[in-house]
Each structure stands twice: as C-alpha cells, then as structure tokens.
Scaffold this active site. Structure first.
Site, mmCIF file in Angstrom:
data_model
loop_
_atom_site.group_PDB
_atom_site.id
_atom_site.type_symbol
_atom_site.label_atom_id
_atom_site.label_comp_id
_atom_site.label_asym_id
_atom_site.label_seq_id
_atom_site.Cartn_x
_atom_site.Cartn_y
_atom_site.Cartn_z
ATOM 1 N N TYR A 27 -26.187 3.422 15.870
ATOM 2 C CA TYR A 27 -26.326 2.282 15.398
ATOM 3 C C TYR A 27 -25.188 1.252 15.925
ATOM 4 O O TYR A 27 -25.081 0.053 15.293
ATOM 5 C CB TYR A 27 -26.054 2.219 13.877
ATOM 6 C CG TYR A 27 -27.357 2.885 13.170
ATOM 7 C CD1 TYR A 27 -28.137 3.818 13.661
ATOM 8 C CD2 TYR A 27 -27.825 2.152 11.773
ATOM 9 C CE1 TYR A 27 -28.787 4.425 12.799
ATOM 10 C CE2 TYR A 27 -28.712 2.640 11.192
ATOM 11 C CZ TYR A 27 -29.357 3.884 11.897
ATOM 12 O OH TYR A 27 -30.669 4.307 11.144
ATOM 13 N N LYS A 33 -26.650 17.724 13.958
ATOM 14 C CA LYS A 33 -27.559 18.140 14.849
ATOM 15 C C LYS A 33 -26.908 18.773 16.433
ATOM 16 O O LYS A 33 -27.284 18.602 17.331
ATOM 17 C CB LYS A 33 -28.734 17.397 15.410
ATOM 18 C CG LYS A 33 -29.844 17.795 16.257
ATOM 19 C CD LYS A 33 -30.893 18.464 15.290
ATOM 20 C CE LYS A 33 -32.071 19.012 16.129
ATOM 21 N NZ LYS A 33 -32.473 20.200 15.510
ATOM 22 N N ASP A 62 -32.148 19.398 10.636
ATOM 23 C CA ASP A 62 -33.640 19.476 10.540
ATOM 24 C C ASP A 62 -33.890 20.413 9.283
ATOM 25 O O ASP A 62 -34.877 20.196 8.398
ATOM 26 C CB ASP A 62 -34.512 19.997 11.616
ATOM 27 C CG ASP A 62 -33.791 20.881 12.623
ATOM 28 O OD1 ASP A 62 -33.903 20.924 13.887
ATOM 29 O OD2 ASP A 62 -32.940 21.790 11.993
ATOM 30 N N ASP A 109 -29.267 7.879 7.171
ATOM 31 C CA ASP A 109 -30.327 6.781 6.964
ATOM 32 C C ASP A 109 -31.581 7.451 6.303
ATOM 33 O O ASP A 109 -32.125 7.360 5.585
ATOM 34 C CB ASP A 109 -30.506 6.040 8.165
ATOM 35 C CG ASP A 109 -31.247 4.689 7.905
ATOM 36 O OD1 ASP A 109 -31.542 4.356 6.785
ATOM 37 O OD2 ASP A 109 -31.276 3.943 8.807
#
Ligand code: NAP
Length: 414
Positions: free
Chosen positions: A160, A227, A281, A305
């Site tokens: 972002y 991740k 995940d 988000d």
C-alpha cells in the site's frame, strides 16, 4: 491556536498526554466529524447514545464536550472548496481524540482518499478493528460467540506504500533492467512492478502497540499473522521483528508459544501474554473454525485489510464493524463503512459501526463503565429483534426501525 471555523466548547477541557500517558479530564473536549452521506443519519444518534450512557454510568460527574471538526463535503462548503482543511488536522492533534463518520472520495484524477490522507498526515500507523459477537446479531457461524478478536493492522507500509511502476513506463523499464541485469531477477516481459517495503521500525511500532493494548485490556495472546514461508524478507521479517519487540521490550509480560509448551505444559501463567504466529492463509480458516483460539492479531497492511473484513462478516458485517486509526499521540475512531449514498438522509442505516467505534473510544479514554453499559443495552435491543433494515432482512420476526428509533431503544435500555 485560534481556529477560523472550529469552535471549542466552553466548559470543556482538552485531553492531554503526559510522559506518553493519556490524561482524560471529567469534562473532555472530543472532536467529531459528522461525515458525508449517511454521516448525518448516524453521527447525531451515536452522540445521543454516548451522552446518555455516560450520564447513566457516572451520574453527571463526567460528560463529553463535543467540538465539531470539518472534513469532506461539509468542509468544502465552509472552507471554499477545501475538503481537507488544515485546521481540522491541527484540531485533532490538539484534542488527541476524535471520532468521524464516513467520507466521500470525490471521483476524479488525482483526488486522494480523505481517509488515506488523514492516516498519512497524522501518521496514524495502526488501524485497530475489534471483531466481537453481540447476542442476537445474525451470523453465518455455528458458534459466533467465540469470536472476540482485535486486529492491529499496519497502516503505512506494505504494497500500500504506493511504490508502483506501470507496465511500459520509462520508470518500469529502468527498474526492470536493473532487476534483471544487476540483481539476476527473472519475470515476464512488461510486468507491472510494485515494491513491498516492510521495515523493523514500522513492524515494531505496530506490534508494540498491539502488545501494549493486550496488556491494558487484559488479553491473553498476540498472534503475528504473516506469509513468511513465501515472502521471507518482508512477511518473514515481520514475524521475526514481532517476536523481537516482545522479547526485548516486554520480557516480563510475554512468553512465546514454544515457551508455553516447554516450560508451562501448555497452561498460560496468569498475567502473561502468549506471543504466537500463524501463516496468513491458515489464519483465515482458523478464524472460521476455531475463532476462540485468538485474541489480539498483529498484521501487515494487506493481510489485515482482508482479514478484518472477513472476520467482521462473521459477526454482522459492515454495518456494525468498528475501527480506529491510532498513533502514539492521537486516535481517530471511525465508521468503517462508506457513505452509502443511496441511503443518505433516510434515517435508515445501522449506526452500529460508529457506535462501537465510539465505545472503543470510551475504552481508550478509560471510561469502560459507560462503554460496557452501552454495549449491554445494544445487545438487549438486538436480542429483542428491534433492528435496522440490514439486520431485519437477515432475521425472522424482526421489527425494523429507523436509525433514530434504534438509538431511542438503546437509550431506553441503558
Ligand atoms: P459503502 O458506503 O460502505 O456502502 C456499501 C453498502 O454497504 C451499502 O449500499 C449498504 O448495503 C452497506 N452499508 C454501508 N453502510 C451501512 C450501514 N451503516 N448500515 C447498513 N448497511 C450499510 O461503500 P461504497 O458505496 O462503495 O462507497 C460509497 C462512498 O464511501 C465512496 O465515496 C467511498 O469512497 C466512500 N468510503 C468511505 C469510507 C470511509 O470513510 N471510511 C470507507 C469506504 C468507502 P445495502 O445497500 O446492500 O444494504
């Protein structure tokens, strides 16, 4: 500072900070931005509920003195077309605590989202989103009562950050050449390129805030979501720096999940916060299957988000999901939904998102008794199936009421 259009209410005192600690008088001035679109429908009822809850909890000893600040369309009308007046930013810095309704992002080239501008101008680096079940609220889960997490999402870094180079641009070609020729990177021709900065500074101040919050609110664990198995030097580094800040700055208050099992046989010692991590995940699965295992979550920008909206959907969705953007200095509590223009001015939408942002604000100010009273009253009203249109369409036998009537019901049930 003398303001041009903002009037600070007489009889109120400013909230201050001393050695980093928030000092809240009994008559604090709190800034509010009504918001565009449905802001006019939800902001006044939420202020009414807050005033009534505070009166009930403290019998007149405490009272918020509201100072209206202007942003968005209302600001443009007052400040000659300026949607984002500097003095409103100055007032938020000065007052330390503010709450805002949703703001329109006017469509057009070069117009940045006011919400993004606000976060950046005040360096509100942590987006805090509590996700908690209230009895009676429609949910797709079998055991929604197990959901009670607070997500701390980093607000300034990650993909972002806006460091992107369009396919075919001169900058893209220059960077592609450098990456291929000097760094040995391999990717398809004409790929658009983006940069994902994750720094120790950005990570540590976010995780520090999450741990501090967990300590203040008596929470049991902080989970670092990442991740890192794939993106080792960004997401993996977030995990590493997150554990570091816990070990270096909170050695007395925290233990790792490994220590929990090695030293304490899986039983958390009273008062200790367990620091653990989960791959992003699997975190989405676990939030559906075993939400009770989680408490405070610390995430990077993109994961947070997605995760905050997905988690909010488990307990009533966008109409009631609250949030705040905070720095070490100031906090801005906000409705997390947009201006819902098709419903604007109809006294129809759910005030829950702004209301729970407001109770978060009371908790932040240390006025937990009033916050608790309001949440209990809300729960009573929804359990009685008195709800706004969005819940009414998901519930059998509900009585649909207007926003203002819903507020009246909450006040009656305080
Ligand atoms: P939106 O305003 O969030 O509305 C999308 C839909 O969400 C609404 O049509 C409504 O669904 C539901 N919804 C929103 N608020 C609700 C409430 N209080 N109670 C119940 N349901 C609610 O999103 P948008 O239409 O994409 O965006 C409109 C404007 O808001 C844009 O200018 C955008 O930039 C801005 N925006 C601002 C913020 C912010 O200020 N934080 C955040 C997002 C978007 P149904 O009609 O299906 O019932």
């Amino acid at each position: 500072m003398a303001y041009q259009h903002i009037k600070l209410p007489e009889g109120g005192q400013k909230i201050t900070r001393e050695n980093g600690e928030l000092k809240v008088p009994d008559n604090p001035i709190v800034g509010f931005v009504e918001g565009d679109g449905t802001g006019v429908d939800i902001t006044p009822p939420v202020q009414r509920i807050l005033d009534a809850g505070i009166e009930k909890a403290y019998g007149g000893k405490r009272k918020i003195h509201w100072a209206e600040l202007y942003m968005g369309e209302k600001a443009a009308g007052i400040y000659n077309g300026d949607y984002f007046p500097e003095e409103s930013l100055e007032a938020i810095k000065d007052l330390k605590v503010a709450i805002k309704g949703p703001l329109t992002t006017p469509v057009g080239e070069g117009f940045r989202s006011l919400n993004v501008s606000l976060r950046q101008s005040l360096d509100l680096f942590a987006c805090v989103r509590p996700v908690k079940y209230y009895e009676g609220v429609p949910s797709p889960l079998r055991k929604p009562e197990e959901v009670d997490v607070v997500i701390f999402r980093e607000n300034t870094e990650d993909v972002y950050a806006g460091i992107e180079y369009e396919s075919g641009s001169a900058e893209n070609e220059k960077l592609s050449r450098f990456l291929r020729e000097e760094m040995g990177a391999n990717f398809f021709e004409d790929a658009g390129l983006g940069v994902k900065p994750i720094s120790p500074f950005g990570t540590k101040r976010l995780v520090r805030k999450a741990i501090e919050w967990a300590i203040e609110q008596g929470r049991e664990s902080v989970t670092l979501v990442h991740k890192g198995n794939i993106m080792k030097f960004t997401e993996g580094a977030f995990r590493k720096w997150g554990y570091e800040v816990a070990a270096e700055e909170f050695p007395e208050q925290t233990i790792t999940e490994d220590e929990l099992w090695e030293k304490y046989d899986g039983k958390r010692p009273e008062g200790k916060i367990v620091i653990k991590d989960r791959i992003a995940d699997i975190m989405f699965q676990l939030m559906m299957l075993r939400p009770g295992d989680f408490d405070v979550l610390a995430t990077m920008n993109l994961n947070g988000d997605y995760l905050s909206d997905a988690a909010a959907a488990e307990v009533g969705g966008i109409g009631i999901a609250p949030g705040a953007n905070i720095s070490d200095e100031v906090a801005v509590f906000e409705a997390t939904h947009g201006t819902a223009p098709k419903h604007a001015g109809k006294d129809k939408v759910n005030p829950g998102s702004l209301l729970f942002s407001a109770t978060m604000m009371l908790d932040y100010m240390g006025w937990n008794e009033a916050s608790e009273l309001i949440q209990q009253a809300y729960e009573k009203v929804v359990t009685n199936k008195v709800v706004t249109y969005d819940f009414a369409r998901q519930m059998d036998g509900a009585r649909e009421v207007k926003t203002s009537e819903f507020a009246d019901e909450v006040i009656k049930n305080l």
